[in-house]
Design an enzyme around this catalytic site. Structure first.
Site, PDB file in Angstrom:
ATOM      1  N   GLY A 174      52.311  18.732  48.838  1.00 49.78           N
ATOM      2  CA  GLY A 174      51.362  18.541  49.933  1.00 49.78           C
ATOM      3  C   GLY A 174      51.889  18.967  51.282  1.00 49.78           C
ATOM      4  O   GLY A 174      53.105  19.156  51.469  1.00 49.78           O
ATOM      5  N   ASN A 175      51.002  19.152  52.217  1.00 43.62           N
ATOM      6  CA  ASN A 175      51.379  19.467  53.593  1.00 43.62           C
ATOM      7  C   ASN A 175      50.240  19.125  54.536  1.00 43.62           C
ATOM      8  O   ASN A 175      49.082  19.037  54.128  1.00 43.62           O
ATOM      9  CB  ASN A 175      51.839  20.925  53.761  1.00 43.62           C
ATOM     10  CG  ASN A 175      51.243  21.843  52.728  1.00 43.62           C
ATOM     11  OD1 ASN A 175      50.097  22.241  52.850  1.00 43.62           O
ATOM     12  ND2 ASN A 175      51.993  22.136  51.666  1.00 43.62           N
TER      13      ASN A 175
ATOM     14  N   HIS B 256      47.358  17.107  46.169  1.00 48.19           N
ATOM     15  CA  HIS B 256      47.008  17.319  44.763  1.00 48.19           C
ATOM     16  C   HIS B 256      46.436  16.019  44.189  1.00 48.19           C
ATOM     17  O   HIS B 256      46.990  15.465  43.229  1.00 48.19           O
ATOM     18  CB  HIS B 256      48.251  17.723  43.952  1.00 48.19           C
ATOM     19  CG  HIS B 256      49.003  18.907  44.488  1.00 48.19           C
ATOM     20  ND1 HIS B 256      50.319  19.167  44.158  1.00 48.19           N
ATOM     21  CD2 HIS B 256      48.625  19.913  45.311  1.00 48.19           C
ATOM     22  CE1 HIS B 256      50.720  20.277  44.766  1.00 48.19           C
ATOM     23  NE2 HIS B 256      49.720  20.745  45.481  1.00 48.19           N
TER      24      HIS B 256
ATOM     25  N   GLU C 264      53.194  26.862  52.122  1.00 48.07           N
ATOM     26  CA  GLU C 264      51.744  26.685  52.034  1.00 48.07           C
ATOM     27  C   GLU C 264      51.081  26.553  53.413  1.00 48.07           C
ATOM     28  O   GLU C 264      49.862  26.433  53.505  1.00 48.07           O
ATOM     29  CB  GLU C 264      51.407  25.474  51.147  1.00 48.07           C
ATOM     30  CG  GLU C 264      51.610  25.789  49.672  1.00 48.07           C
ATOM     31  CD  GLU C 264      51.321  24.621  48.738  1.00 48.07           C
ATOM     32  OE1 GLU C 264      51.424  23.467  49.164  1.00 48.07           O
ATOM     33  OE2 GLU C 264      51.012  24.886  47.572  1.00 48.07           O
TER      34      GLU C 264
ATOM     35  N   HIS D 159      45.382  23.959  41.054  1.00 49.21           N
ATOM     36  CA  HIS D 159      46.383  23.663  42.075  1.00 49.21           C
ATOM     37  C   HIS D 159      46.116  22.328  42.780  1.00 49.21           C
ATOM     38  O   HIS D 159      46.884  21.390  42.605  1.00 49.21           O
ATOM     39  CB  HIS D 159      46.428  24.841  43.068  1.00 49.21           C
ATOM     40  CG  HIS D 159      47.407  24.671  44.183  1.00 49.21           C
ATOM     41  ND1 HIS D 159      47.664  25.640  45.114  1.00 49.21           N
ATOM     42  CD2 HIS D 159      48.189  23.624  44.539  1.00 49.21           C
ATOM     43  CE1 HIS D 159      48.561  25.213  45.982  1.00 49.21           C
ATOM     44  NE2 HIS D 159      48.889  23.986  45.646  1.00 49.21           N
TER      45      HIS D 159
ATOM     46  N   HIS E 284      46.546  19.206  52.902  1.00 48.76           N
ATOM     47  CA  HIS E 284      46.582  19.749  51.539  1.00 48.76           C
ATOM     48  C   HIS E 284      47.293  18.751  50.633  1.00 48.76           C
ATOM     49  O   HIS E 284      48.361  18.257  50.975  1.00 48.76           O
ATOM     50  CB  HIS E 284      47.323  21.092  51.513  1.00 48.76           C
ATOM     51  CG  HIS E 284      47.677  21.531  50.130  1.00 48.76           C
ATOM     52  ND1 HIS E 284      46.720  21.673  49.146  1.00 48.76           N
ATOM     53  CD2 HIS E 284      48.864  21.825  49.547  1.00 48.76           C
ATOM     54  CE1 HIS E 284      47.311  22.047  48.013  1.00 48.76           C
ATOM     55  NE2 HIS E 284      48.610  22.138  48.237  1.00 48.76           N
TER      56      HIS E 284
ATOM     57  N   THR F  78      59.193  21.891  54.639  1.00 49.55           N
ATOM     58  CA  THR F  78      59.260  22.116  53.195  1.00 49.55           C
ATOM     59  C   THR F  78      60.329  21.202  52.582  1.00 49.55           C
ATOM     60  O   THR F  78      61.277  20.789  53.263  1.00 49.55           O
ATOM     61  CB  THR F  78      59.584  23.608  52.894  1.00 49.55           C
ATOM     62  OG1 THR F  78      59.430  23.826  51.500  1.00 49.55           O
ATOM     63  CG2 THR F  78      60.979  24.008  53.331  1.00 49.55           C
ATOM     64  N   GLY F  79      60.145  20.835  51.322  1.00 47.80           N
ATOM     65  CA  GLY F  79      61.179  20.120  50.579  1.00 47.80           C
ATOM     66  C   GLY F  79      61.354  18.663  50.955  1.00 47.80           C
ATOM     67  O   GLY F  79      62.429  18.089  50.711  1.00 47.80           O
TER      68      GLY F  79
END
Ligand SMILES: [Zn+2]
Length: 268
Positions: free
Chosen positions: A35-36, A103, A82, A164, A101, A51-52
């Site tokens: 996610g972001n 999932h 992303e 996704h 974003h 990230t990460g």
């Protein structure tokens, strides 16, 4: 929530991203480092997640400031690959001030099945979320991802990403986050009614157009119109509810729901 075209300060944006990150992680909308989140702090600048890092364990000093061309302006960490998809939403629709974003498992299962969330089954979903189209599969991190969402950024509030996850946006971060919540809730109700109860009474075209009038009166111009009059789900024969709610009843119920959402935002 923010007034239109008023931006968060750097301090507020970074703090709020951490708070929303904790919520999407706690609600199981993301696993591990998925996610972001991003938020505009000016017409062409955003803060976004690194990230990460798990979205449940972020601190403000981890955030990355970027311009809308993708150039990093400040921050000690790298942005998510992303973020390209976020930048594309901002570039396609200047009214958007925040993007989320994630999932979420039920909505993502619909995305895996290649099924858009566009059945008119819930008055709240029609008003607050609208029709949720399905963007074709694209390899995460590549330019194909922003290209796949670009056609939906102006007219909708959310999109499913095939195989996704999901992407939502709004005029502020609370609205973008609530749309992710509404999307997963709507997907869950569709799954229960379709697969557990095995019966779905879809709203008819008159009922949908009444809801669109309410939505427009609330100043929401986006979300599209869910296709109506196509008959109910293949599982059950077409049947209208025994009691068709009047316009006043629909307005009353939507106002009640919106009031609850607003109160939820202030009473923390
Ligand atoms: Zn993802």
């Amino acid at each position: 929530m923010l007034d239109k075209q008023k931006y968060y300060s750097d301090f507020e944006a970074k703090k709020l991203i951490c708070e929303i990150g904790r919520r999407i992680y706690a609600k199981n909308f993301v696993a591990a480092n998925d996610g972001n989140i991003s938020v505009k702090v000016g017409p062409s600048t955003i803060w976004t997640t690194p990230t990460g890092v798990s979205k449940g364990f972020m601190t403000p000093d981890m955030m990355v400031k970027m311009d809308l061309s993708g150039k990093v302006l400040s921050g000690k960490m790298k942005p998510s690959s992303e973020v390209k998809m976020h930048l594309r939403v901002y570039n396609e629709n200047p009214e958007v001030n925040a993007v989320v974003h994630a999932h979420p498992p039920v909505a993502t299962s619909f995305a895996i099945a290649g099924i858009a969330l566009d059945k008119p089954v819930s008055s709240e979903a029609v008003v607050l979320l609208g029709r949720v189209p399905l963007a074709p599969y694209a390899l995460p991190g590549t330019q194909e991802v922003p290209d796949s969402v670009a056609p939906f950024c102006k007219d909708y509030n959310a999109v499913l990403l095939a195989n996704h996850g999901a992407l939502t946006w709004g005029t502020d971060l609370i609205q973008a986050y609530y749309r992710m919540e509404s999307l997963e809730h709507y997907a869950l109700m569709l799954m229960y009614s379709n697969n557990i109860i095995n019966k779905v009474n879809e709203l008819n075209c008159d009922q949908v157009s009444d809801l669109i009038i309410i939505r427009e009166s609330m100043g929401i111009k986006t979300g599209g119109v869910p296709p109506c009059g196509l008959g109910d789900s293949e599982i059950s024969p077409a049947k209208q509810p025994d009691h068709t709610p009047s316009k006043d009843e629909i307005i009353e119920s939507v106002v009640r729901k919106v009031t609850q959402e607003v109160l939820k935002n202030y009473v923390k």
